[in-house]
Design a protein around this motif. Structure first.
Motif, mmCIF file in Angstrom:
data_model
loop_
_atom_site.group_PDB
_atom_site.id
_atom_site.type_symbol
_atom_site.label_atom_id
_atom_site.label_comp_id
_atom_site.label_asym_id
_atom_site.label_seq_id
_atom_site.Cartn_x
_atom_site.Cartn_y
_atom_site.Cartn_z
ATOM 1 N N HIS A 205 -5.760 47.878 8.753
ATOM 2 C CA HIS A 205 -4.293 47.885 8.829
ATOM 3 C C HIS A 205 -3.809 46.585 9.462
ATOM 4 N N ALA A 206 -2.516 46.307 9.299
ATOM 5 C CA ALA A 206 -1.929 45.092 9.854
ATOM 6 C C ALA A 206 -1.842 45.184 11.371
ATOM 7 N N CYS A 207 -1.997 44.028 12.014
ATOM 8 C CA CYS A 207 -1.921 43.943 13.477
ATOM 9 C C CYS A 207 -0.996 42.781 13.841
ATOM 10 N N PRO A 208 -0.101 42.960 14.794
ATOM 11 C CA PRO A 208 0.884 41.916 15.089
ATOM 12 C C PRO A 208 0.332 40.727 15.850
ATOM 13 N N ASP A 209 -0.808 40.902 16.511
ATOM 14 C CA ASP A 209 -1.347 39.818 17.320
ATOM 15 C C ASP A 209 -2.859 39.980 17.474
ATOM 16 N N ALA A 210 -3.469 38.971 18.098
ATOM 17 C CA ALA A 210 -4.928 38.971 18.246
ATOM 18 C C ALA A 210 -5.410 40.127 19.108
ATOM 19 N N ALA A 211 -4.675 40.450 20.170
ATOM 20 C CA ALA A 211 -5.115 41.514 21.080
ATOM 21 C C ALA A 211 -5.178 42.861 20.369
ATOM 22 N N SER A 212 -4.132 43.210 19.634
ATOM 23 C CA SER A 212 -4.132 44.496 18.935
ATOM 24 C C SER A 212 -5.181 44.511 17.832
ATOM 25 N N ALA A 213 -5.421 43.360 17.204
ATOM 26 C CA ALA A 213 -6.436 43.275 16.154
ATOM 27 C C ALA A 213 -7.832 43.464 16.735
ATOM 28 N N ALA A 214 -8.107 42.824 17.865
ATOM 29 C CA ALA A 214 -9.414 42.957 18.508
ATOM 30 C C ALA A 214 -9.652 44.394 18.963
ATOM 31 N N GLN A 215 -8.633 45.000 19.543
ATOM 32 C CA GLN A 215 -8.760 46.378 20.002
ATOM 33 C C GLN A 215 -8.985 47.333 18.838
ATOM 34 N N ASP A 229 -5.932 33.411 16.540
ATOM 35 C CA ASP A 229 -4.730 33.556 15.707
ATOM 36 C C ASP A 229 -3.976 32.234 15.638
ATOM 37 N N GLY A 230 -4.696 31.175 15.207
ATOM 38 C CA GLY A 230 -4.065 29.866 15.082
ATOM 39 C C GLY A 230 -3.478 29.393 16.395
ATOM 40 N N PRO A 231 -2.195 29.014 16.414
ATOM 41 C CA PRO A 231 -1.574 28.522 17.651
ATOM 42 C C PRO A 231 -1.163 29.630 18.609
ATOM 43 N N ASN A 232 -1.357 30.883 18.207
ATOM 44 C CA ASN A 232 -0.972 32.023 19.043
ATOM 45 C C ASN A 232 -2.136 32.453 19.940
ATOM 46 N N PRO A 233 -1.886 33.281 20.945
ATOM 47 C CA PRO A 233 -2.948 33.661 21.885
ATOM 48 C C PRO A 233 -4.166 34.276 21.215
ATOM 49 N N ALA A 234 -5.342 33.909 21.720
ATOM 50 C CA ALA A 234 -6.608 34.518 21.317
ATOM 51 C C ALA A 234 -6.891 35.694 22.237
ATOM 52 N N ALA A 235 -7.824 36.563 21.817
ATOM 53 C CA ALA A 235 -8.109 37.766 22.600
ATOM 54 C C ALA A 235 -9.596 38.061 22.632
ATOM 55 N N LEU A 246 -5.368 34.655 25.850
ATOM 56 C CA LEU A 246 -5.135 33.296 26.332
ATOM 57 C C LEU A 246 -4.531 32.468 25.206
ATOM 58 N N ALA A 247 -3.420 31.798 25.496
ATOM 59 C CA ALA A 247 -2.754 30.963 24.506
ATOM 60 C C ALA A 247 -3.411 29.582 24.460
ATOM 61 N N PRO A 248 -3.656 29.031 23.278
ATOM 62 C CA PRO A 248 -4.223 27.690 23.178
ATOM 63 C C PRO A 248 -3.163 26.635 23.467
ATOM 64 N N PRO A 249 -3.571 25.441 23.859
ATOM 65 C CA PRO A 249 -2.600 24.363 24.046
ATOM 66 C C PRO A 249 -2.010 23.936 22.708
ATOM 67 N N SER A 250 -0.808 23.406 22.742
ATOM 68 C CA SER A 250 -0.170 22.907 21.532
ATOM 69 C C SER A 250 -0.764 21.552 21.155
ATOM 70 N N VAL A 251 -1.235 21.414 19.917
ATOM 71 C CA VAL A 251 -1.840 20.156 19.455
ATOM 72 C C VAL A 251 -1.324 19.815 18.074
ATOM 73 N N GLN A 286 -9.958 26.040 24.470
ATOM 74 C CA GLN A 286 -9.773 24.600 24.644
ATOM 75 C C GLN A 286 -10.594 23.810 23.629
ATOM 76 N N ALA A 287 -11.833 24.238 23.390
ATOM 77 C CA ALA A 287 -12.706 23.530 22.457
ATOM 78 C C ALA A 287 -12.162 23.624 21.038
ATOM 79 N N SER A 288 -11.681 24.796 20.646
ATOM 80 C CA SER A 288 -11.134 24.967 19.310
ATOM 81 C C SER A 288 -9.889 24.104 19.108
#
Length: 298
Positions: A205-215, A229-235, A246-251, A286-288
């Motif tokens: 099913h669809a998940c709005p963000d990385a945290a809900s998808a991981a859970q 999730d690209g520029p959005n927070p990872a989980a 954790l949100a990645p830095p903007s690059v 950070q590495a990604s």
């Protein structure tokens, strides 16, 4: 085992695709059917090899188990992998099959389309695991599995006694191959590294963000799941424990192919040093981001 044999033994096995990446990138947004100026690069690739190269940069000794032909492309690929610090002595080279290839098109916003020709890896099948019967027997270290392996082979790995004590780290390679990981989830084996689209496929099913998808994938039976999730927070979600985000830095985006592999390698390198979960996720994010910006990490 002699000291020389111990020295020759890798720290980590990366099992899956080892091929040439042909990446075309345009510095502008592209529409369907666009024909624009850009750059085309031929670089070593495949999920297993990408992760191994990144792990070598972190000072580890990775080995790839894959199928690579004895054609000129294969000979050049093995030489380049060795130069980059990857151990290639356990490859299946005598299959009579050509070396595989991946072709991707990227624009300023990311990946437009890609074709992965991993037919030789798929046809080689279980032959790539033969070193586990001899030189790499009784493997108890980390083993990275990528979704370019067939579903049949992934199902075999899930219950393979040769990898019963391995620390499995699993990555699907692409959303289209995410469903191949079902046998590993059913066997409750492995730590999974997914992007949100791949996680949604496994969740059903669809998940709005990385945290809900991981859970959601943890609820399916996986013990641990990391989702980007690209520029959005990872989980990072685990069974019976808190979910970290954790949100990645903007690059500025310079490339996207291989970002997930870089994330996995950085996270695994941190965990092999017994780094706490929060710090390991930070290193991976950070590495990604650095990879996406065009930098080599570390």
């Amino acid at each position: 085992m002699t000291p020389a044999q111990e020295e020759a033994r890798p720290d980590i096995l990366c099992i899956g695709a080892m091929l040439w990446d042909v990446i075309g990138r345009a510095p502008r947004r592209m529409a369907a059917g666009a024909d624009v100026p850009g750059r085309i690069r031929h670089i070593p690739g495949g999920v297993a090899l990408n992760v191994a190269i990144a792990l070598a940069r972190w000072g580890l000794k990775p080995a790839v188990l894959s199928a690579v032909g004895r054609d000129p492309e294969g000979e050049a690929l093995v030489r380049e992998a060795g130069r980059l610090g990857v151990m290639t002595g356990w490859l299946a080279r005598d299959t009579g099959l050509p070396t595989d290839c991946y072709m991707g098109i990227e624009d300023s916003e990311g990946l437009i389309a890609a074709i992965a020709d991993a037919h030789s890896l798929e046809e080689a099948g279980a032959a790539i695991l033969h070193p586990l019967d001899q030189a790499l027997a009784d493997w108890r270290g980390p083993a990275v599995l990528d979704g370019n392996l067939t579903e049949r082979l992934l199902a075999q790995v899930a219950t393979d006694p040769r990898l019963a004590h391995a620390d499995l780290r699993v990555v699907p390679a692409s959303p289209g191959k995410a469903e191949r990981l079902e046998p590993l989830i059913a066997a409750r084996r492995g730590c999974f590294y997914l992007n949100r689209f791949e996680a949604q496929i496994l969740a059903g099913h669809a998940c709005p963000d990385a945290a809900s998808a991981a859970q959601a994938v943890v609820r399916r039976g996986a013990a641990r799941v990391l989702v980007t999730d690209g520029p959005n927070p990872a989980a990072d979600a685990i069974t019976n424990g808190p979910t970290l985000t954790l949100a990645p830095p903007s690059v500025t985006v310079a490339r996207v192919t291989g970002a997930g592999d870089c994330f996995l390698a950085a996270h695994l390198a941190a965990e092999l040093k017994n780094t706490p979960r929060e710090a390991a996720l930070h290193q991976a994010v950070q590495a990604s981001a650095a990879h996406v910006s065009g930098k080599d990490v570390p």
